[in-house]
Design an enzyme around this catalytic site. Structure first.
Site, PDB file in Angstrom:
ATOM      1  N   PRO A  82     -37.865  40.122  46.290  1.00  0.00           N
ATOM      2  CA  PRO A  82     -38.077  41.548  46.541  1.00  0.00           C
ATOM      3  C   PRO A  82     -36.941  42.244  47.293  1.00  0.00           C
ATOM      4  CG  PRO A  82     -39.489  40.205  47.940  1.00  0.00           C
ATOM      5  CD  PRO A  82     -38.890  39.282  46.913  1.00  0.00           C
ATOM      6  N   ASN A  83     -36.700  43.445  46.855  1.00  0.00           N
ATOM      7  CA  ASN A  83     -35.735  44.380  47.456  1.00  0.00           C
ATOM      8  C   ASN A  83     -34.267  44.023  47.178  1.00  0.00           C
ATOM      9  OD1 ASN A  83     -37.712  46.110  48.735  1.00  0.00           O
ATOM     10  ND2 ASN A  83     -38.102  44.383  50.093  1.00  0.00           N
TER      11      ASN A  83
ATOM     12  N   ARG B  72     -28.955  49.002  50.080  1.00  0.00           N
ATOM     13  CA  ARG B  72     -29.890  48.525  51.097  1.00  0.00           C
ATOM     14  C   ARG B  72     -29.135  47.949  52.307  1.00  0.00           C
ATOM     15  NH1 ARG B  72     -33.199  42.826  50.809  1.00  0.00           N
ATOM     16  NH2 ARG B  72     -34.420  43.142  52.685  1.00  0.00           N
TER      17      ARG B  72
ATOM     18  N   TYR C  10     -26.152  43.487  54.196  1.00  0.00           N
ATOM     19  CA  TYR C  10     -26.095  42.902  52.848  1.00  0.00           C
ATOM     20  C   TYR C  10     -24.873  43.325  52.028  1.00  0.00           C
ATOM     21  CZ  TYR C  10     -30.940  41.781  54.024  1.00  0.00           C
ATOM     22  OH  TYR C  10     -32.068  41.296  54.651  1.00  0.00           O
TER      23      TYR C  10
ATOM     24  N   ASN D 228     -32.998  33.158  45.878  1.00  0.00           N
ATOM     25  CA  ASN D 228     -33.111  33.948  47.103  1.00  0.00           C
ATOM     26  C   ASN D 228     -34.475  34.625  47.031  1.00  0.00           C
ATOM     27  OD1 ASN D 228     -32.999  35.612  49.300  1.00  0.00           O
ATOM     28  ND2 ASN D 228     -30.952  36.421  48.867  1.00  0.00           N
TER      29      ASN D 228
ATOM     30  N   ALA E  93     -37.818  38.242  51.408  1.00  0.00           N
ATOM     31  CA  ALA E  93     -38.858  38.214  52.448  1.00  0.00           C
ATOM     32  C   ALA E  93     -39.951  37.181  52.155  1.00  0.00           C
ATOM     33  CB  ALA E  93     -39.471  39.601  52.605  1.00  0.00           C
TER      34      ALA E  93
ATOM     35  N   HIS F 238     -40.248  33.714  53.934  1.00  0.00           N
ATOM     36  CA  HIS F 238     -40.874  33.519  55.241  1.00  0.00           C
ATOM     37  C   HIS F 238     -42.402  33.578  55.181  1.00  0.00           C
ATOM     38  CE1 HIS F 238     -36.732  34.351  56.141  1.00  0.00           C
ATOM     39  NE2 HIS F 238     -36.848  35.610  55.761  1.00  0.00           N
TER      40      HIS F 238
ATOM     41  N   ASP G 245     -44.961  25.972  46.985  1.00  0.00           N
ATOM     42  CA  ASP G 245     -45.752  25.033  46.166  1.00  0.00           C
ATOM     43  C   ASP G 245     -45.218  24.958  44.738  1.00  0.00           C
ATOM     44  OD1 ASP G 245     -47.447  24.330  48.212  1.00  0.00           O
ATOM     45  OD2 ASP G 245     -49.203  25.413  47.458  1.00  0.00           O
TER      46      ASP G 245
ATOM     47  N   GLU H  27     -31.780  26.998  47.787  1.00  0.00           N
ATOM     48  CA  GLU H  27     -32.162  28.232  48.486  1.00  0.00           C
ATOM     49  C   GLU H  27     -30.917  28.931  49.012  1.00  0.00           C
ATOM     50  OE1 GLU H  27     -34.687  27.427  51.843  1.00  0.00           O
ATOM     51  OE2 GLU H  27     -34.677  29.509  52.530  1.00  0.00           O
TER      52      GLU H  27
ATOM     53  N   HIS I   3     -29.393  32.605  51.054  1.00  0.00           N
ATOM     54  CA  HIS I   3     -29.587  33.889  51.721  1.00  0.00           C
ATOM     55  C   HIS I   3     -28.218  34.509  51.963  1.00  0.00           C
ATOM     56  CE1 HIS I   3     -33.807  33.171  52.251  1.00  0.00           C
ATOM     57  NE2 HIS I   3     -33.505  31.942  52.630  1.00  0.00           N
TER      58      HIS I   3
ATOM     59  N   SER J 299     -27.632  36.840  54.356  1.00  0.00           N
ATOM     60  CA  SER J 299     -27.443  36.915  55.810  1.00  0.00           C
ATOM     61  C   SER J 299     -27.759  35.562  56.445  1.00  0.00           C
ATOM     62  CB  SER J 299     -28.364  37.993  56.397  1.00  0.00           C
ATOM     63  OG  SER J 299     -29.724  37.651  56.183  1.00  0.00           O
TER      64      SER J 299
ATOM     65  N   ARG K 250     -31.076  36.278  63.081  1.00  0.00           N
ATOM     66  CA  ARG K 250     -31.866  37.515  63.015  1.00  0.00           C
ATOM     67  C   ARG K 250     -33.232  37.314  63.685  1.00  0.00           C
ATOM     68  NH1 ARG K 250     -31.562  39.699  57.033  1.00  0.00           N
ATOM     69  NH2 ARG K 250     -32.355  41.565  58.105  1.00  0.00           N
TER      70      ARG K 250
ATOM     71  N   ARG L 247     -37.763  35.415  60.682  1.00  0.00           N
ATOM     72  CA  ARG L 247     -36.906  34.980  59.559  1.00  0.00           C
ATOM     73  C   ARG L 247     -36.436  33.535  59.721  1.00  0.00           C
ATOM     74  NH1 ARG L 247     -35.833  39.964  56.869  1.00  0.00           N
ATOM     75  NH2 ARG L 247     -35.851  41.669  58.356  1.00  0.00           N
TER      76      ARG L 247
END
Ligand code: DQA
Length: 137
Positions: free
Chosen positions: A9-10, A17, A22, A71, A74, A77, A84, A95, A97, A99, A104, A108
């Protein structure tokens, strides 16, 4: 080698953003650079703002791709379901990210992805994706 880059998301808003965190490049633009740099890799890109859709995409990636660069944004977290899903399938997931999530807010610092991931790359800006792809090669 077939790899799926999957954003949560986002991340469709990259470019505008919170550019201080970012950056100001759109993901489509960056992904274009990646496909040129890794021309020997069959790279696909998907993005969803919906948790269940991300679960379905991970399930469907099994047996189709050699790896997933994820990625989960949100949902990293919060999402037991995405964690799963990774555990349930055989396709390796790295995985990423943009940032450094550990530098942070405390919320997070937890990841439901990391315990099920092949590895984690974070904090290198968009280059985190580049490094994740290299980890598969
Ligand atoms: C992020 C970090 C997350 O905490 C955040 O919710 C995001 C982006 C990153 O790439 O730095 O949306 O996954």
């Amino acid at each position: 080698m077939k790899l799926l880059v999957l954003n949560g998301p986002n991340l469709n808003l990259l470019g505008t953003r919170e550019p201080g965190i970012y950056g100001s490049q759109t993901f489509e633009d960056y992904f274009n650079n990646l496909t040129q740099k890794f021309s020997e890799v069959a790279l696909s890109y998907k993005q969803s703002n919906h948790e269940g859709e991300l679960v379905t995409i991970i399930q469907q990636a099994d047996g189709v791709y050699d790896g997933v660069v994820l990625n989960a944004a949100a949902y990293t977290h919060t999402s037991v379901a995405i964690g799963d899903a990774i555990k349930a399938v055989g396709v390796p997931v790295v995985e990423v990210h943009i940032s450094n999530t550990f530098a942070r807010e405390a919320f997070r610092h937890n990841s439901f992805i990391s315990p099920n991931a092949k590895g984690v790359i974070l904090g290198f800006g968009l280059q985190s994706y580049d490094l994740a792809i290299q980890s598969f090669l």
